[in-house]
Design a protein around this motif. Structure first.
Motif, short mmCIF file in Angstrom:
data_model
loop_
_atom_site.label_atom_id
_atom_site.label_comp_id
_atom_site.label_asym_id
_atom_site.label_seq_id
_atom_site.Cartn_x
_atom_site.Cartn_y
_atom_site.Cartn_z
N VAL A 4 0.85 -1.19 0.00
CA VAL A 4 0.00 0.00 0.00
C VAL A 4 0.88 1.24 0.00
O VAL A 4 2.03 1.20 0.44
N GLY A 5 0.33 2.33 -0.50
CA GLY A 5 1.02 3.60 -0.43
C GLY A 5 1.01 4.11 0.99
O GLY A 5 -0.05 4.21 1.62
N LEU A 6 2.18 4.43 1.52
CA LEU A 6 2.28 4.93 2.89
C LEU A 6 2.00 6.43 2.89
O LEU A 6 2.73 7.21 2.28
N ARG A 7 0.97 6.84 3.61
CA ARG A 7 0.62 8.25 3.72
C ARG A 7 0.73 8.68 5.18
O ARG A 7 0.61 7.88 6.11
N SER A 8 0.93 9.98 5.39
CA SER A 8 1.28 10.49 6.72
C SER A 8 0.29 10.10 7.81
O SER A 8 0.71 9.85 8.95
N PRO A 9 -1.05 10.03 7.56
CA PRO A 9 -1.95 9.67 8.66
C PRO A 9 -1.72 8.26 9.20
O PRO A 9 -2.18 7.94 10.31
N HIS A 10 -1.01 7.42 8.45
CA HIS A 10 -0.85 6.02 8.84
C HIS A 10 0.55 5.69 9.35
O HIS A 10 0.79 4.56 9.77
N ILE A 11 1.47 6.65 9.31
CA ILE A 11 2.86 6.33 9.64
C ILE A 11 3.00 5.83 11.07
O ILE A 11 3.65 4.79 11.32
N THR A 12 2.42 6.53 12.03
CA THR A 12 2.56 6.12 13.42
C THR A 12 1.97 4.74 13.65
O THR A 12 2.56 3.88 14.34
N GLN A 13 0.82 4.48 13.05
CA GLN A 13 0.17 3.17 13.20
C GLN A 13 1.05 2.06 12.61
O GLN A 13 1.17 0.98 13.20
N VAL A 14 1.63 2.32 11.46
CA VAL A 14 2.51 1.32 10.84
C VAL A 14 3.71 1.04 11.74
O VAL A 14 4.10 -0.12 11.94
N LEU A 15 4.30 2.09 12.29
CA LEU A 15 5.46 1.90 13.16
C LEU A 15 5.10 1.14 14.44
O LEU A 15 5.88 0.30 14.90
N GLU A 16 3.94 1.44 14.99
CA GLU A 16 3.56 0.82 16.26
C GLU A 16 3.01 -0.59 16.09
O GLU A 16 3.31 -1.49 16.88
N GLN A 17 2.20 -0.81 15.05
CA GLN A 17 1.49 -2.08 14.91
C GLN A 17 2.15 -3.04 13.93
O GLN A 17 1.92 -4.25 13.99
N LYS A 18 2.95 -2.49 13.00
CA LYS A 18 3.62 -3.30 11.98
C LYS A 18 2.66 -4.31 11.34
O LYS A 18 2.81 -5.52 11.48
N PRO A 19 1.67 -3.80 10.63
CA PRO A 19 0.67 -4.69 10.01
C PRO A 19 1.31 -5.61 8.98
O PRO A 19 2.38 -5.33 8.44
N GLU A 25 5.03 1.97 -0.36
CA GLU A 25 5.57 2.92 -1.32
C GLU A 25 5.39 4.33 -0.78
O GLU A 25 4.33 4.67 -0.24
N VAL A 26 6.41 5.17 -0.93
CA VAL A 26 6.35 6.56 -0.45
C VAL A 26 6.59 7.50 -1.61
O VAL A 26 7.22 7.15 -2.61
N HIS A 27 6.07 8.71 -1.50
CA HIS A 27 6.39 9.77 -2.45
C HIS A 27 7.76 10.32 -2.07
O HIS A 27 7.93 10.91 -0.99
N SER A 28 8.71 10.15 -2.94
CA SER A 28 10.11 10.45 -2.63
C SER A 28 10.30 11.84 -2.06
O SER A 28 11.02 12.03 -1.06
N GLU A 29 9.67 12.84 -2.67
CA GLU A 29 9.93 14.22 -2.31
C GLU A 29 9.54 14.55 -0.87
O GLU A 29 10.06 15.51 -0.28
N PRO A 50 10.08 -3.77 2.88
CA PRO A 50 10.61 -3.25 1.63
C PRO A 50 9.90 -1.94 1.28
O PRO A 50 8.69 -1.81 1.50
N VAL A 51 10.64 -0.98 0.75
CA VAL A 51 10.09 0.34 0.44
C VAL A 51 10.39 0.67 -1.02
O VAL A 51 11.48 0.40 -1.52
N SER A 52 9.42 1.27 -1.68
CA SER A 52 9.59 1.77 -3.04
C SER A 52 9.48 3.29 -3.02
O SER A 52 8.65 3.85 -2.29
#
Length: 278
Positions: A4-19, A25-29, A50-52
């Motif tokens: 899934v595309g990683l967007r800012s509202p989900h970053i903390t949840q991803v770090l804490e829960q590691k789904p 995938e992130v927007h490079s800029e 893995p990150v794209s």
């Protein structure tokens, strides 16, 4: 592998829960500033997934020269994160250093093809790796375009050795807006060059003289796009697949649910004997 595309509202949840998700995938800029909180969070995320890196700012189709500062920041990010892919778009977005808030279509001419390929070559040489080019969504076209978009994209890949990021929603949206056939577009490309697939939702805009479809990334993947994806899996097997959602961003669980649909298609086709089991 589905992500899934990683967007800012989900970053903390991803770090804490590691789904349980194949990749992100992130927007490079958004991660260019090395001292930013976002960059630090991305470093942590890259330790687990893995990150794209998907770019929107190279403006490869512009007559402007490549922005060396932008390239330098991109290379630093790529060297640090070591992403599974680096991508940008078959589009342009700048004139004389002034950027538009959109990815604009190219005139599909031989001159534009040579120019775009030169830019891709320069980026790949600078980064020291292959990049992926994504097919655009578009709403207008140039009257003097002499090459179908699918042939233009195919020639970019053949001449530069880049990979392709095939956005099936973009094909579906543009096919309606311009009146071409989705399957003809896909069949014209070298399937072995497709290293990533994007799936997203779109919005229908109604006007007095008709309607236009807009690639808003603000809704679930439409059923016709799922059908395109199923045919792709049947014909070409597994390809790293991403669910994109950029506006009206829902809870992470909704994106993960869309990713599950993609995984289910892959598994179903494997069970039916169409592809090898993941």
């Amino acid at each position: 592998m589905v992500g899934v595309g990683l967007r800012s509202p989900h970053i903390t949840q991803v770090l804490e829960q590691k789904p349980d998700i194949g990749w992100l995938e992130v927007h490079s800029e958004n991660y260019f500033i090395t001292t930013s909180t976002a960059r630090q969070q991305l470093r942590q995320i890259a330790e687990h997934y893995p990150v794209s890196c998907h770019g929107i700012g190279l403006s490869l189709g512009s007559a402007d020269p490549l922005d060396r500062q932008h390239l330098s920041q991109l290379k630093q990010l790529v060297d640090e994160i070591n992403p599974i892919a680096v991508s940008d778009h078959l589009s342009w977005s700048s004139v004389d250093g002034q950027f538009f808030n959109d990815l604009l279509p190219l005139p599909y001419t031989e001159e534009a093809l040579v120019h775009f390929c030169r830019k891709v070559d320069q980026v790949q040489e600078y980064l020291g790796r292959q990049m992926l080019i994504e097919n655009p969504s578009s709403y207008l076209s140039f009257a003097h375009s002499a090459i179908p978009e699918w042939e233009f994209l195919h020639q970019v890949q053949q001449r530069t050795g880049c990979g392709l990021l095939l956005d099936l929603n973009n094909i579906y949206v543009s096919a309606f807006n311009h009146g071409f056939d989705c399957d003809q577009y896909i069949a014209a490309l070298d399937a072995s060059a497709v290293k990533e697939i994007h799936l997203a939702g779109f919005t229908v805009k109604q006007f007095e003289d008709g309607e236009i479809w807009i690639d808003t990334h603000s809704k679930p993947v439409s059923e016709p796009v799922w059908q395109l994806y199923r045919r792709w899996v049947q014909q070409h097997g597994r390809t790293p697949t991403l669910i994109e959602w950029d506006l009206d961003i829902p809870p992470l669980s909704v994106l993960l649910g869309e990713a599950d649909k993609a995984r289910n298609i892959i598994m179903q086709e494997a069970q039916d004997g169409q592809i090898l089991t993941p």
